[in-house]
Design an enzyme around this catalytic site. Structure first.
Site, mmCIF file in Angstrom:
data_model
loop_
_atom_site.group_PDB
_atom_site.id
_atom_site.type_symbol
_atom_site.label_atom_id
_atom_site.label_comp_id
_atom_site.label_asym_id
_atom_site.label_seq_id
_atom_site.Cartn_x
_atom_site.Cartn_y
_atom_site.Cartn_z
ATOM 1 N N THR A 1 0.823 -1.203 0.000
ATOM 2 C CA THR A 1 0.000 0.000 0.000
ATOM 3 C C THR A 1 0.862 1.261 0.000
ATOM 4 O O THR A 1 1.791 1.371 0.810
ATOM 5 C CB THR A 1 -0.930 -0.006 1.232
ATOM 6 O OG1 THR A 1 -1.703 -1.205 1.178
ATOM 7 C CG2 THR A 1 -1.856 1.192 1.225
ATOM 8 N N GLU B 1 -1.573 -3.517 14.429
ATOM 9 C CA GLU B 1 -2.338 -3.155 13.250
ATOM 10 C C GLU B 1 -3.818 -3.398 13.482
ATOM 11 O O GLU B 1 -4.661 -2.573 13.160
ATOM 12 C CB GLU B 1 -1.864 -3.991 12.054
ATOM 13 C CG GLU B 1 -2.588 -3.661 10.762
ATOM 14 C CD GLU B 1 -2.193 -4.586 9.601
ATOM 15 O OE1 GLU B 1 -2.068 -4.076 8.497
ATOM 16 O OE2 GLU B 1 -2.023 -5.795 9.823
ATOM 17 N N ASN C 1 -11.366 -11.092 7.746
ATOM 18 C CA ASN C 1 -12.324 -11.312 8.833
ATOM 19 C C ASN C 1 -12.492 -12.798 9.156
ATOM 20 O O ASN C 1 -12.789 -13.152 10.300
ATOM 21 C CB ASN C 1 -13.656 -10.648 8.494
ATOM 22 C CG ASN C 1 -13.565 -9.135 8.664
ATOM 23 O OD1 ASN C 1 -12.473 -8.596 8.880
ATOM 24 N ND2 ASN C 1 -14.687 -8.461 8.590
ATOM 25 N N GLU C 2 -12.267 -13.639 8.168
ATOM 26 C CA GLU C 2 -12.323 -15.076 8.443
ATOM 27 C C GLU C 2 -11.154 -15.485 9.335
ATOM 28 O O GLU C 2 -11.298 -16.323 10.224
ATOM 29 C CB GLU C 2 -12.305 -15.862 7.120
ATOM 30 C CG GLU C 2 -13.592 -15.746 6.314
ATOM 31 C CD GLU C 2 -13.853 -14.346 5.755
ATOM 32 O OE1 GLU C 2 -12.879 -13.616 5.457
ATOM 33 O OE2 GLU C 2 -15.029 -13.971 5.616
#
Lengths: 357, 391
Positions: B161, B245, B375-376
């Protein structure tokens, strides 16, 4: 902001836990009662002896002088243990009597458990809306009389008095009333020019219901936590296809979502109990609590049954009882739809929700 | 339990609010949020202004610009900053590599890197993910072979990023391919982006923007003193970093800001009978999100303080999970409010900037439930780490 319980609160929590577990048989077999049932007077006396019925009542009036925080702590233990009592309902009624303009003579016996005073705020065939009842109140020289039909949250046959609302056409408002010796049939009660004491206006209703909603939130949190613990334990021990259920990721991920629901509910209940202690009329926070616990309660209850499989459907097993109670709680003092509608009507009143205000 | 702020914290909140809304100039506050693309100049100026006032890296050790703040004060700082739309200090610097160097770096590395990292004189990017190692980070293949005082690095990173603005990259590299467990042969290297052999290729995303990149390493020579901590201990540092994070990605203040904006947009969008805010279905979505954001914010306050050194609190997974979901729901709501105007991505006299940005922003933030541990993965962290559900 500090979410830690102080020593007194911890002591209350463990005392109620110990008592509640003693009152509810943990191992069940045979013909287990399910669904709504009459008031268990022995259990009621036991929680009265512990002071739980006087928690939100000032010491002057014979109570414990505690706050909604303590009410939620006690209620959570009742909910976890499946001690199905009209605790939230009685707390709402007691607060309205304690803060209202009449009925003070009842307080001592409410606190010691000898008088049972509950609410009768819903009406047959009508959605929850205690602020706009069909029942009417008339003032005479001797006081007030009420005419109308009401529904309680519980069996009212053991109630020595009920707190209700009625519109006062002469004055163009709705008020809160106390009716002694209601002639109840199950959860229904009919008033025909029944003598009533006017306790106060709708602000009083809000304050009473807010404490009741905090108690419901606590109870829901206790029930959710217990249903989650039971589900996790089951996933670890129950074997299918030669491995524990915990070997199946689709099940463990759903259990993780249940955990998230429970923790969000825990934050909300703890926060709301403090907010309502500070601002007894804060109905927006009460509605948010009701909405969150309504949604999370449904989620956790449904998943607890599903992840248990067939055993979760049986009357003997605890998760069904927790789910029953969570479903009742959601429909007590306004369901998720009602509270969301109330919040929706107020969205223009603020820019952001400020939890530190 | 105590809900209200103490007088001291209340004063602190006022101080923060005043700084972010009055001292930080308008052009630094609106520069990031309206435009989906990051303006590196705005980012640098904002972070330097914060750093000048001691507000860029409050969670660092005090000798490197940190403050001895309570968790609540950090929360207030973060939330007030987001609510005022001030670009937060670059996460790669402030939340990720800075704390890692401060905790595990050599004294020389601390002195060399921490001051410019706090001031955004060095812009860091993250070299963790690889084409075949996303959520399964430990299966990364980029190698670093020690030759004298240097490591020779070969391989490829992806999803880097803002790498196009970066001066340095912190990389996970495989230093022991024969380690008994794949986590045990990994090290963390600090690499200058302009080193010979480093090339960067932009990846265009579904919103049309360029914020992520592929980074290729071809026989890149990295001085050995740019190894963080010990060789083959990189996985520990990465876990420490990822814990930070995760805590950082429950952007409650910014979700609240966006939700308040959504309300304002709805109130200015006309319907036959009034505005969209008068539509109970739309207003109910707002009211519902407000309740859910409140639950999240209070949860942030409950758990954010628990990240322990090198051992992230698994409860922080709730924040990542719900934070990303709610962020996505609020952005989805804004495109729905924009309605027909959301079809057009370029603002005109008739199409306001917020409406034109609504669909690209909504699309862009589908990333939130993927990055930082999908999210998993968070659900697995919760089920394994908290509930003890291990098959």
């Amino acid at each position: 902001m500090d979410f830690a319980y102080d020593d007194e609160q911890k002591a209350l929590q463990s005392a109620v836990r110990e008592m509640a577990n003693r009152l509810v048989p943990q191992e069940t077999s045979g013909d287990v009662p399910v669904g709504p049932r009459p008031l268990d007077r022995d259990a009621w006396t036991a929680i009265a002896e512990m002071g739980l019925l006087g928690l939100p009542i000032s010491e002057d009036a014979g109570g414990m002088g505690a706050s909604p925080v303590e009410v939620s702590i006690a209620a959570a233990e009742l909910g976890a243990a499946r001690l199905e009592l009209p605790y939230a309902d009685a707390m709402a009624a007691a607060v309205m009597i304690a803060r209202g303009e009449g009925g003070d003579d009842l307080l001592e016996s409410i606190v010691d458990g000898s008088s049972v005073v509950l609410t009768a705020l819903a009406e047959p065939g009508r959605a929850w809306d205690p602020e706009h009842p069909e029942a009417t109140a008339t003032k005479s020289d001797d006081g007030w009389t009420i005419t109308g039909h009401k529904l309680g949250n519980n069996d009212l046959t053991e109630a020595d008095a009920v707190v209700t609302t009625a519109q006062c056409p002469d004055e163009g408002c709705t008020c809160v009333f106390l009716v002694r010796e209601p002639k109840a049939s199950g959860a229904s009660v009919s008033f025909e020019s029944a003598e009533a004491i006017r306790l106060g206006d709708l602000d009083l209703l809000t304050e009473g219901l807010n404490v009741g909603i905090i108690a419901l939130g606590g109870e829901a949190l206790g029930a959710m936590g217990a249903a989650l613990r039971s589900t996790v334990e089951y996933l670890k021990t129950r074997k299918q296809f030669g491995v524990p259920l915990a070997a199946f990721q689709t099940l463990t991920q759903r259990a993780a979502d249940m955990y998230v629901s429970v923790e969000l509910a825990r934050s909300t209940v703890n926060f709301a109990s403090m907010a309502i202690t500070d601002h007894p009329g804060d109905s927006a926070t009460a509605s948010r609590l009701k909405l969150i616990t309504g949604r999370t309660g449904r989620h956790v209850g449904q998943e607890a049954i599903q992840l248990h499989g067939g055993i979760g459907m049986t009357a003997e097993y605890s998760v069904g009882h927790h789910t029953t109670r969570l479903t009742q709680i959601e429909h007590t003092f306004g369901d998720s739809r009602y509270h969301l509608a109330r919040l929706t009507a107020g969205v223009r009143e603020h820019d952001m929700v400020d939890v530190l205000a | 339990m105590q809900r209200q702020l103490t007088d001291e914290d209340r004063a602190f909140q006022q101080e923060m609010r005043q700084f972010f809304t009055e001292t930080v100039p308008e052009e630094l506050r609106s520069g990031l949020s309206k435009d989906g693309e990051v303006d590196p100049d705005v980012m640098r100026r904002a972070q330097r202004l914060l750093n000048e006032h001691g507000l860029a890296v409050p969670h660092w050790p005090t000798e490197f610009g940190g403050k001895d703040w309570t968790e609540l004060q950090r929360h207030i700082w973060r939330t007030e900053m987001q609510a005022a739309d001030v670009p937060p200090p670059l996460a790669f610097n402030a939340n990720m590599i800075g704390p890692v160097i401060a905790s595990f770096g050599s004294q020389e590395q601390k002195e060399r890197f921490l001051p410019p990292t706090a001031n955004l004189d060095i812009w860091w990017c993250q070299g963790f993910s690889e084409p075949d190692a996303g959520s399964d980070l430990a299966s990364l293949r980029t190698t670093a072979v020690r030759e004298g005082d240097e490591y020779i690095v070969n391989g490829q990173k992806t999803w880097t990023t803002l790498g196009q603005f970066a001066d340095w990259i912190f990389c996970l590299v495989r230093t022991d391919p024969n380690a008994p467990k794949k986590q045990m042969g990994i090290s963390m290297l600090l690499i200058e982006m302009n080193s010979p052999g480093v090339t960067l290729r932009p990846i265009k995303l579904i919103d049309g923007g360029h914020e992520v990149n592929e980074v290729f390493f071809e026989n890149v020579r990295v001085p050995a003193d740019q190894l963080v901590g010990e060789e083959n201990k990189g996985w520990d540092y990465a876990k420490f970093l990822l814990g930070n994070e995760r805590v950082g990605v429950a952007p409650v203040g910014s979700i609240k800001r966006k939700l308040a904006d959504a309300k304002a947009y709805a109130a200015q969008t006309k319907t036959a009978t009034g505005t969209m805010l008068d539509d109970p279905l739309l207003a109910a979505r707002i009211a519902e999100l407000e309740a859910e954001v409140m639950a999240l914010e209070v949860t942030v306050m409950r758990v954010a303080g628990n990240s322990k050194e090198g051992r992230p609190d698994p409860v922080s997974s709730i924040l990542k999970l719900r934070g990303s979901e709610l962020q996505q729901e609020v952005l989805e709501l804004i495109t729905d409010i924009a309605g027909p105007a959301s079809l057009h991505w370029t603002p005109t006299d008739d199409i306001e900037e917020w409406a034109a940005r609504s669909t690209p922003t909504y699309l862009n933030f589908r990333k939130a439930s993927i990055y930082g541990g999908s999210n998993e993965v968070q659900r697995s962290v919760i089920s394994g780490g908290i509930l003890g559900l291990k098959g």
